[in-house]
Design a protein around this motif. Structure first.
Motif, PDB file in Angstrom:
ATOM      1  N   LYS A   1      20.351  -0.675  24.812  1.00 28.81           N
ATOM      2  CA  LYS A   1      19.065   0.019  24.870  1.00 28.81           C
ATOM      3  C   LYS A   1      18.941   0.877  26.120  1.00 28.81           C
ATOM      4  O   LYS A   1      17.979   1.624  26.255  1.00 28.81           O
ATOM      5  CB  LYS A   1      17.907  -0.982  24.818  1.00 28.81           C
ATOM      6  CG  LYS A   1      17.872  -1.796  23.541  1.00 28.81           C
ATOM      7  CD  LYS A   1      17.677  -0.913  22.322  1.00 28.81           C
ATOM      8  CE  LYS A   1      17.654  -1.717  21.040  1.00 28.81           C
ATOM      9  NZ  LYS A   1      17.476  -0.910  19.860  1.00 28.81           N
ATOM     10  N   GLY A   2      19.887   0.774  27.049  1.00 31.15           N
ATOM     11  CA  GLY A   2      19.847   1.608  28.240  1.00 31.15           C
ATOM     12  C   GLY A   2      20.353   0.889  29.472  1.00 31.15           C
ATOM     13  O   GLY A   2      20.831  -0.242  29.402  1.00 31.15           O
TER      14      GLY A   2
ATOM     15  N   LEU B   1      14.808   4.777  26.803  1.00 28.96           N
ATOM     16  CA  LEU B   1      14.193   3.655  26.109  1.00 28.96           C
ATOM     17  C   LEU B   1      14.447   3.838  24.620  1.00 28.96           C
ATOM     18  O   LEU B   1      13.771   4.620  23.950  1.00 28.96           O
ATOM     19  CB  LEU B   1      12.692   3.596  26.406  1.00 28.96           C
ATOM     20  CG  LEU B   1      11.982   2.296  26.075  1.00 28.96           C
ATOM     21  CD1 LEU B   1      12.580   1.141  26.872  1.00 28.96           C
ATOM     22  CD2 LEU B   1      10.507   2.398  26.392  1.00 28.96           C
ATOM     23  N   ALA B   2      15.453   3.183  24.113  1.00 27.26           N
ATOM     24  CA  ALA B   2      15.893   3.370  22.733  1.00 27.26           C
ATOM     25  C   ALA B   2      15.376   2.247  21.838  1.00 27.26           C
ATOM     26  O   ALA B   2      15.986   1.204  21.722  1.00 27.26           O
ATOM     27  CB  ALA B   2      17.418   3.426  22.684  1.00 27.26           C
ATOM     28  N   ASP B   3      14.234   2.470  21.211  1.00 28.82           N
ATOM     29  CA  ASP B   3      13.699   1.526  20.218  1.00 28.82           C
ATOM     30  C   ASP B   3      13.606   0.080  20.689  1.00 28.82           C
ATOM     31  O   ASP B   3      14.009  -0.826  19.975  1.00 28.82           O
ATOM     32  CB  ASP B   3      14.554   1.555  18.944  1.00 28.82           C
ATOM     33  CG  ASP B   3      14.181   2.687  18.024  1.00 28.82           C
ATOM     34  OD1 ASP B   3      13.090   3.238  18.196  1.00 28.82           O
ATOM     35  OD2 ASP B   3      14.983   3.001  17.142  1.00 28.82           O
ATOM     36  N   VAL B   4      13.090  -0.161  21.855  1.00 25.20           N
ATOM     37  CA  VAL B   4      12.883  -1.532  22.313  1.00 25.20           C
ATOM     38  C   VAL B   4      11.624  -2.062  21.637  1.00 25.20           C
ATOM     39  O   VAL B   4      10.573  -1.442  21.683  1.00 25.20           O
ATOM     40  CB  VAL B   4      12.758  -1.594  23.847  1.00 25.20           C
ATOM     41  CG1 VAL B   4      12.381  -2.994  24.299  1.00 25.20           C
ATOM     42  CG2 VAL B   4      14.053  -1.157  24.499  1.00 25.20           C
TER      43      VAL B   4
ATOM     44  N   GLY C   1      21.907   0.225  37.104  1.00 27.43           N
ATOM     45  CA  GLY C   1      23.148   0.332  36.323  1.00 27.43           C
ATOM     46  C   GLY C   1      23.425  -0.902  35.474  1.00 27.43           C
ATOM     47  O   GLY C   1      24.338  -0.887  34.644  1.00 27.43           O
ATOM     48  N   SER C   2      22.635  -1.967  35.660  1.00 27.72           N
ATOM     49  CA  SER C   2      22.769  -3.154  34.804  1.00 27.72           C
ATOM     50  C   SER C   2      22.404  -2.754  33.373  1.00 27.72           C
ATOM     51  O   SER C   2      21.528  -1.915  33.163  1.00 27.72           O
ATOM     52  CB  SER C   2      21.867  -4.277  35.286  1.00 27.72           C
ATOM     53  OG  SER C   2      22.260  -4.733  36.553  1.00 27.72           O
ATOM     54  N   ARG C   3      23.076  -3.345  32.400  1.00 29.05           N
ATOM     55  CA  ARG C   3      22.878  -2.985  31.000  1.00 29.05           C
ATOM     56  C   ARG C   3      21.772  -3.804  30.350  1.00 29.05           C
ATOM     57  O   ARG C   3      21.619  -4.987  30.636  1.00 29.05           O
ATOM     58  CB  ARG C   3      24.193  -3.156  30.244  1.00 29.05           C
ATOM     59  CG  ARG C   3      25.270  -2.200  30.704  1.00 29.05           C
ATOM     60  CD  ARG C   3      26.618  -2.458  30.064  1.00 29.05           C
ATOM     61  NE  ARG C   3      27.228  -3.709  30.460  1.00 29.05           N
ATOM     62  CZ  ARG C   3      27.933  -3.879  31.579  1.00 29.05           C
ATOM     63  NH1 ARG C   3      28.092  -2.896  32.417  1.00 29.05           N
ATOM     64  NH2 ARG C   3      28.480  -5.036  31.861  1.00 29.05           N
ATOM     65  N   VAL C   4      21.020  -3.140  29.477  1.00 29.27           N
ATOM     66  CA  VAL C   4      19.930  -3.804  28.746  1.00 29.27           C
ATOM     67  C   VAL C   4      20.223  -3.701  27.258  1.00 29.27           C
ATOM     68  O   VAL C   4      20.517  -2.621  26.754  1.00 29.27           O
ATOM     69  CB  VAL C   4      18.562  -3.163  29.081  1.00 29.27           C
ATOM     70  CG1 VAL C   4      17.460  -3.818  28.269  1.00 29.27           C
ATOM     71  CG2 VAL C   4      18.278  -3.269  30.574  1.00 29.27           C
ATOM     72  N   PHE C   5      20.152  -4.834  26.560  1.00 30.08           N
ATOM     73  CA  PHE C   5      20.425  -4.905  25.122  1.00 30.08           C
ATOM     74  C   PHE C   5      19.237  -5.543  24.415  1.00 30.08           C
ATOM     75  O   PHE C   5      18.489  -6.303  24.985  1.00 30.08           O
ATOM     76  CB  PHE C   5      21.667  -5.776  24.855  1.00 30.08           C
ATOM     77  CG  PHE C   5      22.916  -5.312  25.524  1.00 30.08           C
ATOM     78  CD1 PHE C   5      23.764  -4.427  24.893  1.00 30.08           C
ATOM     79  CD2 PHE C   5      23.250  -5.778  26.795  1.00 30.08           C
ATOM     80  CE1 PHE C   5      24.928  -4.002  25.499  1.00 30.08           C
ATOM     81  CE2 PHE C   5      24.411  -5.354  27.417  1.00 30.08           C
ATOM     82  CZ  PHE C   5      25.248  -4.472  26.760  1.00 30.08           C
ATOM     83  N   GLN C   6      19.102  -5.230  23.132  1.00 35.18           N
ATOM     84  CA  GLN C   6      18.134  -5.951  22.296  1.00 35.18           C
ATOM     85  C   GLN C   6      18.726  -6.102  20.913  1.00 35.18           C
ATOM     86  O   GLN C   6      19.463  -5.295  20.431  1.00 35.18           O
ATOM     87  CB  GLN C   6      16.800  -5.226  22.215  1.00 35.18           C
ATOM     88  CG  GLN C   6      15.738  -6.068  21.541  1.00 35.18           C
ATOM     89  CD  GLN C   6      14.376  -5.436  21.554  1.00 35.18           C
ATOM     90  OE1 GLN C   6      14.233  -4.292  21.193  1.00 35.18           O
ATOM     91  NE2 GLN C   6      13.371  -6.202  21.960  1.00 35.18           N
TER      92      GLN C   6
END
Length: 97
Positions: free
Chosen positions: A28-29, A47-50, A92-97
Motif C-alpha cells: 500500500k506504500g 495511499l493505495a486503497d487502504v 521507507g518502511s513498507r506498509v501492506f494490507q
C-alpha cells in the motif's frame, strides 16, 4: 502446572498467527517519515486503497521488524491507527494490507 502454562502460551500464539496466515498482503506504500512508538498517525508516499477497520502490516526497511495495526481512518496521504505504534519504524518502511 508447567504443561498448563505451555498450552496457554501455544494457544495465545495460535490466536495471533492463524488470522494472519490466510491473509494475502498487498503493498500500500512506504512510510514518508520516521514514526515513533506511541504515534497513532503515519504518512505514506501514496495511499493505495487502504480500507478502514482492517489490519495493516508495517515492515521495517530491512525486514527485521513486522507489526500489525488496525486502521481507524485513511485520509489523503496518512493513516490513523486504532492503537499507537509499539516500535519505531523509519521512513521507507513498507506498509501492506
Amino acid at each position: 502446572m508447567k504443561n498448563t502454562r505451555w498450552m496457554a502460551l501455544i494457544g495465545i500464539a495460535l490466536c495471533i498467527v492463524l488470522p494472519l496466515a490466510g491473509q494475502e498482503w498487498q503493498s500500500k506504500g512506504l512510510l514518508l517519515t520516521d514514526s515513533s512508538p506511541d504515534e497513532t498517525m503515519i504518512w505514506l508516499d501514496r495511499l493505495a486503497d487502504v480500507q478502514p477497520d482492517r489490519l495493516i502490516l508495517i515492515e521495517s526497511r530491512d525486514g527485521s521488524l513486522r507489526a500489525t495495526y488496525a486502521v481507524k481512518h485513511a485520509i489523503d496521504d496518512h493513516i490513523i491507527l486504532k492503537r499507537p505504534l509499539d516500535a519505531e519504524f523509519l521512513a521507507g518502511s513498507r506498509v501492506f494490507q
